[in-house]
Design a protein around this motif. Structure first.
Motif, PDB file in Angstrom:
ATOM      1  N   GLU A  45       0.571  -1.289  -0.025  1.00  0.00           N
ATOM      2  CA  GLU A  45      -0.120   0.227  -0.406  1.00  0.00           C
ATOM      3  C   GLU A  45       1.043   1.201  -0.510  1.00  0.00           C
ATOM      4  O   GLU A  45       1.802   1.038   0.030  1.00  0.00           O
ATOM      5  CB  GLU A  45      -0.974   0.191   1.377  1.00  0.00           C
ATOM      6  N   ILE A  47       2.095   3.929   2.022  1.00  0.00           N
ATOM      7  CA  ILE A  47       2.913   3.727   3.239  1.00  0.00           C
ATOM      8  C   ILE A  47       4.076   4.146   3.715  1.00  0.00           C
ATOM      9  O   ILE A  47       4.504   3.030   2.349  1.00  0.00           O
ATOM     10  CB  ILE A  47       2.584   2.921   4.413  1.00  0.00           C
ATOM     11  N   GLY A 256      -4.798  -2.739   3.114  1.00  0.00           N
ATOM     12  CA  GLY A 256      -4.526  -1.886   3.686  1.00  0.00           C
ATOM     13  C   GLY A 256      -5.237  -0.681   4.119  1.00  0.00           C
ATOM     14  O   GLY A 256      -6.594  -0.556   2.994  1.00  0.00           O
ATOM     15  N   ASN A 257      -4.825   0.132   4.830  1.00  0.00           N
ATOM     16  CA  ASN A 257      -5.441   1.535   4.958  1.00  0.00           C
ATOM     17  C   ASN A 257      -5.679   2.488   4.242  1.00  0.00           C
ATOM     18  O   ASN A 257      -6.456   3.000   3.328  1.00  0.00           O
ATOM     19  CB  ASN A 257      -5.009   1.915   6.293  1.00  0.00           C
ATOM     20  N   TRP A 287      -1.318   8.497   5.073  1.00  0.00           N
ATOM     21  CA  TRP A 287      -0.585   7.821   5.775  1.00  0.00           C
ATOM     22  C   TRP A 287      -0.013   9.391   5.611  1.00  0.00           C
ATOM     23  O   TRP A 287       1.208   9.570   5.818  1.00  0.00           O
ATOM     24  CB  TRP A 287       0.285   7.183   5.186  1.00  0.00           C
ATOM     25  N   ASN A 375     -10.912  -3.675   4.062  1.00  0.00           N
ATOM     26  CA  ASN A 375      -9.908  -4.047   4.958  1.00  0.00           C
ATOM     27  C   ASN A 375     -10.087  -4.197   6.544  1.00  0.00           C
ATOM     28  O   ASN A 375     -10.817  -2.842   6.542  1.00  0.00           O
ATOM     29  CB  ASN A 375      -8.450  -3.876   4.179  1.00  0.00           C
ATOM     30  N   GLU A 376      -9.503  -5.123   7.017  1.00  0.00           N
ATOM     31  CA  GLU A 376      -9.780  -4.535   8.562  1.00  0.00           C
ATOM     32  C   GLU A 376     -11.099  -4.394   9.004  1.00  0.00           C
ATOM     33  O   GLU A 376     -11.489  -3.375  10.069  1.00  0.00           O
ATOM     34  CB  GLU A 376      -8.929  -3.466   9.366  1.00  0.00           C
ATOM     35  N   HIS A 432      -4.693 -10.382  10.535  1.00  0.00           N
ATOM     36  CA  HIS A 432      -3.807  -9.846  10.797  1.00  0.00           C
ATOM     37  C   HIS A 432      -3.107  -9.543  12.078  1.00  0.00           C
ATOM     38  O   HIS A 432      -3.828  -9.909  13.668  1.00  0.00           O
ATOM     39  CB  HIS A 432      -4.372  -7.807  10.810  1.00  0.00           C
ATOM     40  N   TYR A 434       0.298  -8.205  14.238  1.00  0.00           N
ATOM     41  CA  TYR A 434       1.933  -7.634  14.001  1.00  0.00           C
ATOM     42  C   TYR A 434       1.561  -7.635  16.209  1.00  0.00           C
ATOM     43  O   TYR A 434       1.241  -7.498  17.200  1.00  0.00           O
ATOM     44  CB  TYR A 434       1.245  -6.084  14.779  1.00  0.00           C
ATOM     45  N   GLU A 461      -1.852  -9.752   6.975  1.00  0.00           N
ATOM     46  CA  GLU A 461      -0.705  -8.693   7.187  1.00  0.00           C
ATOM     47  C   GLU A 461       0.001  -9.766   8.630  1.00  0.00           C
ATOM     48  O   GLU A 461      -0.949  -9.815   9.616  1.00  0.00           O
ATOM     49  CB  GLU A 461      -1.546  -7.299   7.906  1.00  0.00           C
ATOM     50  N   ALA A 499       3.583  -7.252   6.827  1.00  0.00           N
ATOM     51  CA  ALA A 499       3.422  -6.084   5.835  1.00  0.00           C
ATOM     52  C   ALA A 499       3.746  -4.189   7.829  1.00  0.00           C
ATOM     53  O   ALA A 499       4.360  -5.466   8.455  1.00  0.00           O
ATOM     54  CB  ALA A 499       1.886  -5.475   5.994  1.00  0.00           C
ATOM     55  N   PRO A 500       4.340  -3.124   7.214  1.00  0.00           N
ATOM     56  CA  PRO A 500       4.552  -2.967   5.530  1.00  0.00           C
ATOM     57  C   PRO A 500       5.439  -3.799   4.758  1.00  0.00           C
ATOM     58  O   PRO A 500       6.551  -3.973   5.596  1.00  0.00           O
ATOM     59  CB  PRO A 500       5.216  -1.662   5.515  1.00  0.00           C
ATOM     60  N   TRP A 512       5.405   4.083  10.200  1.00  0.00           N
ATOM     61  CA  TRP A 512       4.944   2.919  10.339  1.00  0.00           C
ATOM     62  C   TRP A 512       6.746   2.198  10.744  1.00  0.00           C
ATOM     63  O   TRP A 512       7.089   1.732   9.987  1.00  0.00           O
ATOM     64  CB  TRP A 512       3.900   1.394  10.224  1.00  0.00           C
TER      65      TRP A 512
HETATM   66  O1  AHR Z   1       1.069  -2.329   7.806  1.00  0.00           O
HETATM   67  C1  AHR Z   1      -0.286  -0.618   8.286  1.00  0.00           C
HETATM   68  C2  AHR Z   1      -1.741  -0.862   8.544  1.00  0.00           C
HETATM   69  O2  AHR Z   1      -1.923  -1.705   9.195  1.00  0.00           O
HETATM   70  C3  AHR Z   1      -1.616  -0.996   7.630  1.00  0.00           C
HETATM   71  O3  AHR Z   1      -2.580   0.046   6.740  1.00  0.00           O
HETATM   72  C4  AHR Z   1      -3.481  -1.529   8.193  1.00  0.00           C
HETATM   73  O4  AHR Z   1      -4.670  -2.737   7.654  1.00  0.00           O
HETATM   74  C5  AHR Z   1      -3.193  -2.479   9.730  1.00  0.00           C
HETATM   75  O5  AHR Z   1      -4.204  -1.856  10.744  1.00  0.00           O
END
Ligand code: AHR
Length: 655
Positions: A45, A47, A256-257, A287, A375-376, A432, A434, A461, A499-500, A512
């Motif tokens: 995306e 970002i 993604g966003n 972003w 997305n999300e 997703h 993280y 992600e 991601a990213p 990010w």
């Molecule tokens: O990867 C960064 C962001 O994390 C993405 O844009 C979003 O989908 C997620 O919250």
């Protein structure tokens, strides 16, 4: 004490066995689970300056004349001065002599109804306008720089590339402007064969006469003149080379966003991202910066194709990041947009949008298996996603029954909000994650206990967030542990992507933290996490080999229970018999693992690929890009064999 990894989560937990050497047993004759052919892929995306100042090779900054500096809130608006202080002025278009005149953005009277903005340049004496590119412009020897710009005005100008202090001129071309109306000019500038390599060049337009001028939509590419149609050189070559090394089977885009945008106006509106560049209005990325949409739908599709991957197409689903959404009849235009987008991607020349793709320069339809709705959408607290999802699902399946539809909410959430829960159909769920390294280790059995009869999983992600701007070895260890879990369960986990993907490492380039690939204007590099992914994706069979483990030590971590020191998975290529054993040692101590192979007799020299670091926080950077890279060696294997594992290491054995 043997433990079977395929069994429930509890069976994976190891006990500390002081003095005992770990034993890993590969049950080759029990390899039944199929590895998904689309397991490893990419997510992208706009970002961290992924395209503008990244993969998209256009070199000039703010060609859409959007970015202001100075005054209140950098005053995007032209007015300025109301609250006192300096009036805002164009941020990336700078006059080298401020006494020579003024610069101003015009918001009307542009080159077309799409590109309304331009830069007005009023000069009382000769002066030079400069653009710094995205933290500099790369100059290389024997390179042609092709550019175009729209000017109004009369006078002699020289366009070119030069050093920041102006003392070195790298390439130039003279133009004579002679039109009070908008006129397009192109230029081809060549650097000398003995030119130095630098990333610190600026683009300049030297006006040799005083007068009033206007400038709109200038572009500069480090390539010979290109037609508008997409070619592989739309993309930065060094970054594409890094991506090809990852052996991606798919590209998830456009977010993604970035798919959603902060507002409806700022969503990824695909129909406004195709066609000649000047017909693309561009939009602000969530972003925080302007996207020209030079990377539009066709460029994403071709990017996938250039890497030997297929698209995983994310379609806008009627929800934006500020929480606004539409459903029911109001959603219908967006469903039509998604159907048109799919038609543009896979339709024949006899369809409206397939014909448009042909006109845009890509006669062949692309391959498409997966379409993702939104997305999300678990962030949509209204609960509208279940309705929106079903509207999209039914419409897409009616026209394209062969496509697999990905939901961004799990089945439970969808059913919970649906009017008719029994009617909810889900092919694939996008999850997703993280996490930090510890959380990845603790999650390394997550998919072992997932229902084999439920919807398939797409981990769309994920990342171990350790290190900045790109990840360090600690992150690579977390990533590798997590990848052993995803590989082992790739009968239900059909695809995953990190991601990213990108970050421009210059100050201000990152929104990010903890990213996979870093670059500046000149060079790019892979983080340890990047190398771990290459090692995993390049060495993959088509069947999962069950493994038994014995005597695996544990390491203390955080406040919870200790975690296993080793994480592992094996796949086999059933056509060639090649085995790929992957072992991750997250501990500070070396390990000697005994490997036993049941149902096969590997012998001879195995190829061993190792990624390791002296400390978990060790990393790669733009100045030290190859600090941690995979190293190759060989190992004699026959019968049970010993596999030495360095501290903080990821090892792949091909036998
Ligand atoms: O990867 C960064 C962001 O994390 C993405 O844009 C979003 O989908 C997620 O919250």
């Amino acid at each position: 004490m043997k433990k079977i990894m395929f069994a429930a989560v509890a069976a994976f937990v190891m006990t500390i066995q002081s003095g005992a050497q770990p034993l890993l047993t590969l049950q080759v004759d029990k390899a039944e689970r199929t590895v998904s052919p689309t397991l490893y892929g990419l997510m992208t995306e706009e970002i961290n300056y992924s395209y503008e100042g990244g993969l998209y090779s256009q070199l000039l900054r703010d060609i859409a004349m959007q970015e202001m500096t100075g005054g209140q809130q950098g005053r995007r608006q032209q007015g300025g001065g109301r609250q006192g202080g300096p009036a805002p002025k164009p941020r990336y278009w700078i006059l080298n002599d401020s006494t020579a005149g003024t610069l101003r953005f015009n918001t009307t009277g542009g080159i077309s109804f799409v590109q309304k903005r331009s830069l007005s340049i009023e000069l009382t004496k000769p002066a030079t306008l400069e653009n710094p590119g995205f933290w500099g412009i790369a100059v290389r020897p024997s390179t042609t720089y092709y550019g175009e710009a729209y000017f109004k005005g009369n006078g002699r100008v020289t366009v070119g590339l030069r050093s920041v202090n102006g003392s070195t001129i790298y390439a130039t071309q003279d133009l004579t402007l002679r039109s009070a109306d908008w006129q397009s000019y192109s230029f081809n500038m060549q650097t000398a064969a003995d030119e130095i390599v630098t990333k610190d060049a600026v683009f300049f337009i030297q006006f040799q006469d005083a007068g009033n001028y206007s400038l709109a939509y200038p572009t500069l590419f480090p390539k010979a003149k290109k037609a508008y149609t997409v070619k592989s050189d739309w993309y930065r070559t060094d970054i594409m080379d890094l991506l090809r090394e990852m052996h991606p089977t798919f590209l998830r885009f456009p977010g993604g966003n970035y798919l959603e945008g902060n507002t409806f106006k700022e969503r990824f509106d695909w129909k406004r991202t195709i066609g000649p560049l000047t017909t693309r209005p561009g939009h602000r990325s969530p972003w925080g910066y302007w996207s020209t949409d030079g990377m539009g739908l066709l460029e994403f599709l071709c990017w996938a194709e250039e890497c030997g991957a297929e698209p995983i197409l994310g379609v806008f689903a009627g929800y934006v990041l500020n929480g606004d959404y539409v459903e029911g009849d109001a959603l219908e235009p967006f469903i039509k947009d998604a159907l048109d987008e799919i038609e543009y991607t896979i339709g024949g020349p006899d369809t409206r949008w397939g014909a448009r793709r042909v006109r845009d320069g890509h006669p062949e339809p692309f391959k498409l298996t997966y379409v993702e709705i939104g997305n999300e959408d678990f962030f949509d607290r209204s609960g509208s996603y279940s309705h929106r999802f079903m509207q999209f699902y039914d419409a897409i399946k009616a026209k394209y029954p062969q496509l697999q539809i990905i939901s961004t909410q799990d089945e439970r959430a969808l059913r919970g909000n649906a009017e008719n829960p029994a009617a909810v159909k889900v092919d694939v769920i996008d999850e997703h994650y993280y996490r930090n390294a510890e959380a990845m280790y603790r999650a390394a059995q997550q998919y072992d206990s997932y229902d084999r009869n439920g919807p398939k999983i797409f981990c769309g992600e994920w990342a171990t967030r350790e290190g900045s701007p790109t990840t360090n070895m600690n992150a690579a260890l977390g990533d590798a542990a997590w990848m052993t879990c995803m590989e082992r369960n790739s009968d239900i986990l059909v695809a995953h992507c990190y991601a990213p993907l990108f970050v421009n490492v210059n100050q201000g380039g990152m929104q990010w933290e903890s990213d996979l690939i870093g670059y500046d204007a000149l060079t790019s590099f892979g983080s340890p996490s990047y190398h771990a992914q290459c090692m995993f994706a390049q060495n993959l069979g088509n069947k999962v080999v069950p493994m038994l483990a014995d005597g695996v030590p544990t390491v203390a971590m955080g406040r919870g229970d200790p975690v296993p020191q080793l994480y592992y998975n094996t796949t086999i290529d059933s056509r060639t018999g090649q085995l790929y054993l992957k072992v991750v040692n997250i501990g500070a101590t070396a390990q000697q693992v005994t490997v036993a192979v049941e149902g096969a007799k590997p012998k001879g020299k195995a190829e061993v690929i190792t990624l390791k670091a002296a400390r978990p926080e060790d990393t790669n950077s733009i100045d030290n890009p190859n600090n941690i890279t995979p190293q190759k060696s060989t190992l004699k294997v026959s019968g049970n064999f010993r596999l030495p594992l360095a501290p903080y290491s990821i090892t792949v054995v091909k036998m």
